[in-house]
Enzyme design. Sequence first.
Site, short mmCIF file in Angstrom:
data_model
loop_
_atom_site.label_atom_id
_atom_site.label_comp_id
_atom_site.label_asym_id
_atom_site.label_seq_id
_atom_site.Cartn_x
_atom_site.Cartn_y
_atom_site.Cartn_z
N LEU A 172 0.89 -1.15 0.00
CA LEU A 172 0.00 0.00 0.00
C LEU A 172 0.93 1.20 0.00
CD1 LEU A 172 -2.98 0.79 0.06
CD2 LEU A 172 -2.88 0.76 2.54
N ASP A 173 0.79 2.07 -0.98
CA ASP A 173 1.74 3.17 -1.14
C ASP A 173 1.90 3.97 0.14
OD1 ASP A 173 2.23 2.59 -3.84
OD2 ASP A 173 0.49 3.76 -4.46
N TYR A 174 3.07 4.57 0.27
CA TYR A 174 3.43 5.40 1.41
C TYR A 174 2.35 6.44 1.70
CZ TYR A 174 6.42 8.66 4.08
OH TYR A 174 6.96 9.48 5.04
#
Length: 179
Positions: A41-43
């Site tokens: 899950l992207d930053y």
Amino acid sequence: MLIAFNKPFNVLCQFTDRSQPARRTLAEFGLPKDVYAAGRLDYDSEGLLLLTDDGILANRITDPRHKQAKTYWVQVEGAVDEAKLTALRQGVRLNDGMTLPAQARALPTTPELWPRDPPVRYRKTVPDAWIELTISEGRNRQVRRMTAAVGLPTLRLVRMSIGALELDGLAPGQWRRQQ
């Protein structure tokens, strides 16, 4: 073991960070030893992240052949109309090819979520809206690229479910063991 974790905004999906200055990681949330993220899950995204100590289970969750549905609530900049939703439903051409068709619908009201820190920038002259988007792929930054491709840049992205597993009331930074 399978863990459902509500990943806060601006936290890496790993336990260490070698960049300088170091960013927040999963290490600060008291997760069980020997688990690792099953997928990413992207930053700058929030919401459901699954962690496991079982490589076979991790593969089943992340391998594109299993087409695990992932549902997101997406705050977008601009007005959502049926043409944009139809484009998302049919698949969108990105620089790495066409996406698979998605399920897309406008959320009728702003969903009740926790406050984001820092908050999303508010612009009184630019409308925003929320959509629910379900995809079965996992390309890099796919949801953000899909919404941008139809003229709706993403402001906030929260993953609500992966397959049958849902965020289900977990506050940011909280986790629970799944059965």
